[in-house]
Design an enzyme around this catalytic site. Structure first.
Site, PDB file in Angstrom:
ATOM      1  CG  ASP A 125      -2.403  -0.638   1.567  1.00  0.00           C
ATOM      2  OD1 ASP A 125      -2.412  -1.648   0.261  1.00  0.00           O
ATOM      3  OD2 ASP A 125      -2.452  -1.193   2.359  1.00  0.00           O
ATOM      4  CE1 TYR A 129       3.549  -7.044   4.783  1.00  0.00           C
ATOM      5  CE2 TYR A 129       3.495  -8.673   4.973  1.00  0.00           C
ATOM      6  CZ  TYR A 129       3.547  -7.648   4.748  1.00  0.00           C
ATOM      7  OH  TYR A 129       3.169  -7.906   3.357  1.00  0.00           O
ATOM      8  CG  ASP A 134      -5.179   2.352   5.986  1.00  0.00           C
ATOM      9  OD1 ASP A 134      -5.947   2.788   5.670  1.00  0.00           O
ATOM     10  OD2 ASP A 134      -4.685   1.906   4.286  1.00  0.00           O
ATOM     11  NE  ARG A 183      -5.143  -2.396   3.020  1.00  0.00           N
ATOM     12  CZ  ARG A 183      -6.454  -1.794   2.514  1.00  0.00           C
ATOM     13  NH1 ARG A 183      -7.005  -1.289   3.134  1.00  0.00           N
ATOM     14  NH2 ARG A 183      -5.917  -2.155   1.333  1.00  0.00           N
TER      15      ARG A 183
END
Length: 300
Positions: free
Chosen positions: A44, A72, A86, A188
């Site tokens: 993203d 992550y 988000d 997310r």
């Protein structure tokens, strides 16, 4: 004057925030002097970190690299839900500060445990998933009401590294977490589901991808560094790092180079990189009924 062919290989980019993955690819097309450039899994715009980009023949690796494990580092905010799950989306729900303050570490750990392992995850609606040929985020922008189907993903580990209260007037909790997961997992969506499970709402405020398969931040370069000195990880090195290796003899190499299936030794499931005696990458193959099924070929 004919421009020399761009080298085939991978580039591990440390993507900056505020730029789309396609934007990174566009820049690398200019750096490499070729349009044959793609990436192995979207990040993203708000996210940073590892974006694996293939140039020329290495684009044939990307579909297989996209299926590898990801890692992550993220920050989840409990106490607020947003339309995008988000920080880029409008806040849709805010929990009473007392409810957020009442979240115990035991409840938090239980919520994280429920989202670890093989799970069914509903992707974020503001995503690139297609519904009847139309991107989900387009349907959201047009005000359409719809539901996305849950998909099986695997969260190998979901670890809370730190819990930090927000500003006194915000009434939120910020969690610094690390996640190792399968391809197709939305971090997310984990933030959304963790907050929902705790009854206070949640969304993602920061995301940094630290690893895609064997490629991590230690080998990543920024766009500024690549603009100054562009280079790729050679095709053979890239394949050897990501897939099991099978060195074939000259006769097998000749057959594979012509797309002929040959008998294989016992190979692990999934793609294996087949190399010629001279070290050249011939193909990605997978075992199928005792033969090597060719997934991607790399002609000289």
């Amino acid at each position: 004057m004919t421009r020399p062919a761009a080298p085939s290989g991978l580039v591990v980019v440390d993507k900056p925030g505020g730029l789309t993955s396609h934007g990174v690819v566009s820049r690398l097309r200019r750096f490499a002097g070729t349009r044959r450039v793609g990436h192995a899994g979207t990040l993203d715009p708000m996210a940073t970190g590892v974006l694996v980009v293939g140039v020329e023949k290495a684009t044939r690796l990307l579909g297989h690299l996209a299926l590898t494990e990801k890692e992550y580092a993220a920050t989840i905010r409990l106490g607020q839900a947003t339309v995008t799950d988000d920080a880029e989306g409008e806040v849709t729900e805010t929990a009473p500060p007392a409810a957020v303050a009442a979240v115990t570490r035991e409840a938090l750990d239980a919520g994280v445990a429920a989202l670890t392992g093989p799970i069914q995850q509903v992707p974020s609606k503001v995503s690139a998933i297609k519904v009847n040929g139309v991107r989900s985020y387009t349907r959201v922008r047009e005000g359409e009401e719809f539901e996305l189907a849950a998909r099986p993903v695997t969260v190998h580990s979901f670890t809370v590294q730190d819990v930090r209260p927000g500003a006194p007037d915000e009434g939120v909790l910020d969690l610094d977490v690390t996640v190792v997961c399968s391809s197709g997992t939305y971090i997310r969506a984990l933030a959304r589901d963790l907050g929902a499970g705790l009854g206070v709402g949640g969304h993602l405020t920061a995301l940094r991808r630290t690893r895609v398969g064997p490629y991590d931040l230690s080998g990543a370069r920024t766009l500024d560094e690549l603009a100054e000195s562009f280079a790729v990880l050679p095709l053979e090195d890239a394949a050897a790092a990501a897939f099991p290796r099978w060195d074939v003899d000259p006769a097998q190499a000749q057959l594979l180079s012509h797309g002929v299936r040959i008998a294989v030794p016992e190979l692990p499931p999934g793609p294996t990189a087949a190399f010629a005696p001279d070290g050249r990458l011939l193909a990605l193959v997978e075992p199928h009924e005792g033969q090597a099924r060719i997934l991607a070929g790399f002609p000289a």
